[in-house]
Design an enzyme around this catalytic site. Structure first.
Site, PDB file in Angstrom:
ATOM      1  N   ASP A   1      -0.354  86.209  39.346  1.00 28.98           N
ATOM      2  CA  ASP A   1      -0.324  87.273  38.338  1.00 28.98           C
ATOM      3  C   ASP A   1      -1.490  87.113  37.361  1.00 28.98           C
ATOM      4  O   ASP A   1      -2.131  88.091  36.962  1.00 28.98           O
ATOM      5  CB  ASP A   1       1.010  87.223  37.577  1.00 28.98           C
ATOM      6  CG  ASP A   1       2.186  87.126  38.529  1.00 28.98           C
ATOM      7  OD1 ASP A   1       2.453  88.103  39.231  1.00 28.98           O
ATOM      8  OD2 ASP A   1       2.823  86.058  38.598  1.00 28.98           O
TER       9      ASP A   1
ATOM     10  N   HIS B   1       7.984  85.741  37.004  1.00 29.87           N
ATOM     11  CA  HIS B   1       7.165  86.321  38.079  1.00 29.87           C
ATOM     12  C   HIS B   1       7.970  87.475  38.684  1.00 29.87           C
ATOM     13  O   HIS B   1       8.616  87.338  39.722  1.00 29.87           O
ATOM     14  CB  HIS B   1       6.833  85.269  39.141  1.00 29.87           C
ATOM     15  CG  HIS B   1       6.150  85.845  40.339  1.00 29.87           C
ATOM     16  ND1 HIS B   1       4.927  86.457  40.272  1.00 29.87           N
ATOM     17  CD2 HIS B   1       6.530  85.929  41.634  1.00 29.87           C
ATOM     18  CE1 HIS B   1       4.580  86.881  41.482  1.00 29.87           C
ATOM     19  NE2 HIS B   1       5.543  86.580  42.327  1.00 29.87           N
TER      20      HIS B   1
HETATM   21  P1  NAD Z   1       7.061  83.946  55.608  1.00 27.66           P
HETATM   22  O1  NAD Z   1       8.344  84.583  55.985  1.00 27.66           O
HETATM   23  O2  NAD Z   1       5.817  84.305  56.340  1.00 27.66           O
HETATM   24  O3  NAD Z   1       7.210  82.362  55.691  1.00 27.66           O
HETATM   25  C1  NAD Z   1       8.270  81.704  55.107  1.00 27.66           C
HETATM   26  C2  NAD Z   1       8.514  80.466  55.942  1.00 27.66           C
HETATM   27  O4  NAD Z   1       9.510  79.699  55.279  1.00 27.66           O
HETATM   28  C3  NAD Z   1       9.020  80.776  57.350  1.00 27.66           C
HETATM   29  O5  NAD Z   1       8.176  80.150  58.299  1.00 27.66           O
HETATM   30  C4  NAD Z   1      10.431  80.190  57.342  1.00 27.66           C
HETATM   31  O6  NAD Z   1      10.786  79.649  58.615  1.00 27.66           O
HETATM   32  C5  NAD Z   1      10.284  79.107  56.279  1.00 27.66           C
HETATM   33  N1  NAD Z   1      11.557  78.660  55.712  1.00 27.66           N
HETATM   34  C6  NAD Z   1      12.665  79.381  55.466  1.00 27.66           C
HETATM   35  N2  NAD Z   1      13.633  78.588  54.998  1.00 27.66           N
HETATM   36  C7  NAD Z   1      13.126  77.345  54.924  1.00 27.66           C
HETATM   37  C8  NAD Z   1      13.637  76.088  54.521  1.00 27.66           C
HETATM   38  N3  NAD Z   1      14.902  75.950  54.112  1.00 27.66           N
HETATM   39  N4  NAD Z   1      12.832  75.015  54.588  1.00 27.66           N
HETATM   40  C9  NAD Z   1      11.569  75.130  55.020  1.00 27.66           C
HETATM   41  N5  NAD Z   1      11.026  76.294  55.435  1.00 27.66           N
HETATM   42  C10 NAD Z   1      11.797  77.387  55.370  1.00 27.66           C
HETATM   43  O7  NAD Z   1       6.882  84.169  54.038  1.00 27.66           O
HETATM   44  P2  NAD Z   1       5.562  84.003  53.161  1.00 27.66           P
HETATM   45  O8  NAD Z   1       4.845  85.287  53.137  1.00 27.66           O
HETATM   46  O9  NAD Z   1       4.856  82.752  53.552  1.00 27.66           O
HETATM   47  O10 NAD Z   1       6.220  83.871  51.706  1.00 27.66           O
HETATM   48  C11 NAD Z   1       7.004  82.740  51.350  1.00 27.66           C
HETATM   49  C12 NAD Z   1       7.653  82.949  49.998  1.00 27.66           C
HETATM   50  O11 NAD Z   1       6.646  83.041  48.973  1.00 27.66           O
HETATM   51  C13 NAD Z   1       8.461  84.243  49.873  1.00 27.66           C
HETATM   52  O12 NAD Z   1       9.655  83.988  49.147  1.00 27.66           O
HETATM   53  C14 NAD Z   1       7.558  85.161  49.083  1.00 27.66           C
HETATM   54  O13 NAD Z   1       8.261  86.168  48.407  1.00 27.66           O
HETATM   55  C15 NAD Z   1       6.943  84.163  48.141  1.00 27.66           C
HETATM   56  N6  NAD Z   1       5.709  84.577  47.459  1.00 27.66           N
HETATM   57  C16 NAD Z   1       5.563  84.193  46.156  1.00 27.66           C
HETATM   58  C17 NAD Z   1       4.424  84.537  45.468  1.00 27.66           C
HETATM   59  C18 NAD Z   1       4.245  84.133  44.031  1.00 27.66           C
HETATM   60  O14 NAD Z   1       3.251  84.543  43.411  1.00 27.66           O
HETATM   61  N7  NAD Z   1       5.114  83.327  43.430  1.00 27.66           N
HETATM   62  C19 NAD Z   1       3.404  85.254  46.107  1.00 27.66           C
HETATM   63  C20 NAD Z   1       3.588  85.628  47.432  1.00 27.66           C
HETATM   64  C21 NAD Z   1       4.747  85.266  48.100  1.00 27.66           C
HETATM   65  C1  LMR Z   2       3.655  88.740  45.004  1.00 22.59           C
HETATM   66  O1  LMR Z   2       3.622  88.804  43.768  1.00 22.59           O
HETATM   67  O2  LMR Z   2       2.758  89.224  45.729  1.00 22.59           O
HETATM   68  C2  LMR Z   2       4.786  88.004  45.652  1.00 22.59           C
HETATM   69  O3  LMR Z   2       5.719  87.567  44.700  1.00 22.59           O
HETATM   70  C3  LMR Z   2       5.415  88.770  46.765  1.00 22.59           C
HETATM   71  C4  LMR Z   2       6.293  89.883  46.249  1.00 22.59           C
HETATM   72  O4  LMR Z   2       7.435  89.981  46.702  1.00 22.59           O
HETATM   73  O5  LMR Z   2       5.824  90.664  45.420  1.00 22.59           O
END
Ligand code: NAD
Ligand code: LMR
Length: 330
Positions: free
Chosen positions: A160, A188
């Site tokens: 962000d 967030h």
């Molecule tokens: P994704 O679905 O591509 O990958 C997530 C992975 O986590 C999968 O491979 C899944 O098998 C694994 N997983 C699920 N449960 C698990 C566990 N208990 N232990 C270990 N691994 C586990 O998702 P992504 O795009 O890589 O996103 C991951 C997370 O990050 C999501 O919750 C998404 O919303 C979040 N995210 C946060 C931000 C932020 O700014 N904070 C930004 C983008 C994404």
């Molecule tokens: C983001 O900010 O891109 C991540 O938290 C993914 C989402 O769900 O918005």
């Protein structure tokens, strides 16, 4: 190579963020060009085969700093002795959901991982939660790790922060490097508050430089706060490379320190600063010493507009805390 490897855990390592994250960690972007890294990669059992493929690719890069890679589906084995943990693994939201809708789906992941870190991580462990809803997931992990100091649990709002810098730089037609002292306050989520009133552009107040309160309120703030949803709408899946970049930047700065004359946004356990109640993990302006200890920047003036925005986002964090308490997760 003389230094001992730093053990870096990444969860959800076979996911889309993991695919952008691991290669950059292994190439030295996390801890610099002289620090060997041992990767500890956690996945759920059905994803281990895909993770083996990612490890084959890591091997095929022959990264000089990558001393070892271990993978597994047992957190107490994977987290054994780890110094830095990036908790990424969690389900992403899809179109039409808010991040808070993931609390019941993802919260339980962080009770188990908090307990495992508590049992086996190194004494200097630092934990950064990226998986959504990141602030409250970090609170769940922290609450389940009573032997680890609370301030070792952070959540990611650096994405962000970077989004806000980019928006204001575009608006003013200046390089992103001219934008300093940007703060994301709160959660967030769509309630987050990107603060231009304490930010600077070319050393001058950013809100004054923009000189357009309607743009700040009706364009800048919602664009930053809803950027995640805009990316999901455009890409069909949530941000990945930019999220990995922000995860590396947060952990890099937390480990090695922030530059003089600037600060970064980090979601950290509130110590009551700026009227944010203790017991939630909220985003603040933070600096980090060269020894890797962060401090919340003190003494910023908060105008009435900012106060209302911060209070609204913090109220959401308090509600999320109540919800996970009722779910028995903390
Ligand atoms: P994704 O679905 O591509 O990958 C997530 C992975 O986590 C999968 O491979 C899944 O098998 C694994 N997983 C699920 N449960 C698990 C566990 N208990 N232990 C270990 N691994 C586990 O998702 P992504 O795009 O890589 O996103 C991951 C997370 O990050 C999501 O919750 C998404 O919303 C979040 N995210 C946060 C931000 C932020 O700014 N904070 C930004 C983008 C994404
Ligand atoms: C983001 O900010 O891109 C991540 O938290 C993914 C989402 O769900 O918005």
């Amino acid at each position: 190579m003389t230094q001992a490897p730093v053990k870096v855990a990444v969860t959800g390592a076979a996911g889309q963020i993991g695919y952008s994250l691991l290669f950059r960690i292994a190439s030295g972007e996390l801890l610099g060009p002289d620090q060997p890294i041992e990767l500890r990669l956690l996945e759920i059992t059905p994803a281990l085969k895909a993770l083996e493929g990612v490890v084959m690719e890591l091997d095929d890069c022959a990264f000089p700093l990558l001393s070892k890679v271990e993978i597994g589906d047992d957190a107490t084995k994977v987290f054994d002795g780890v110094n830095l943990a990036m908790l990424v693994g969690a389900r992403p939201r899809t179109a039409g959901m808010e991040r808070g809708d993931l609390l019941s789906a993802n919260g339980a992941i962080f009770t188990a991982q908090g307990k495992a870190l508590n049992a086996v991580a190194a004494d200097d462990i630092k934990v950064l939660v990226t998986g959504n809803p990141a602030n409250t997931n970090a609170l769940i992990a922290q609450s389940n790790a009573p032997d680890i100091p609370a301030e070792r649990f952070n959540a990611l709002t650096r994405l962000d922060h970077n989004r806000a810098i980019s928006q204001v730089a575009n608006k003013l037609g200046v390089p992103v490097t001219e934008v300093k002292k940007l703060t994301i306050w709160g959660n967030h989520s769509a309630t987050q508050y990107p603060d231009l009133f304490n930010a600077e552009v070319n050393g001058k107040n950013a809100a004054a430089a923009v000189n357009d309160e309607a743009w700040i309120e009706n364009d800048f703030i919602p664009t930053v706060a809803k950027r995640g949803a805009a990316i999901i709408a455009a890409r069909g899946s949530s941000s990945a490379a930019s999220a990995a970049n922000a995860t590396i930047e947060h952990m890099h700065d937390w480990a090695l320190g922030t530059p003089e004359g600037d600060w970064v946004s980090m979601a950290v356990p509130s110590d009551g600063s700026y009227g944010v109640p203790e017991g939630v993990i909220s985003s603040f302006p933070c600096t980090v010493s060269a020894e890797g200890v962060y401090s919340i920047v003190q003494g910023l003036s908060i105008n009435d507009f900012s106060r209302a925005k911060i209070d609204a986002s913090v109220a959401e964090l308090v509600d999320e805390k109540k919800a996970v308490t009722e779910l028995g997760l903390i």
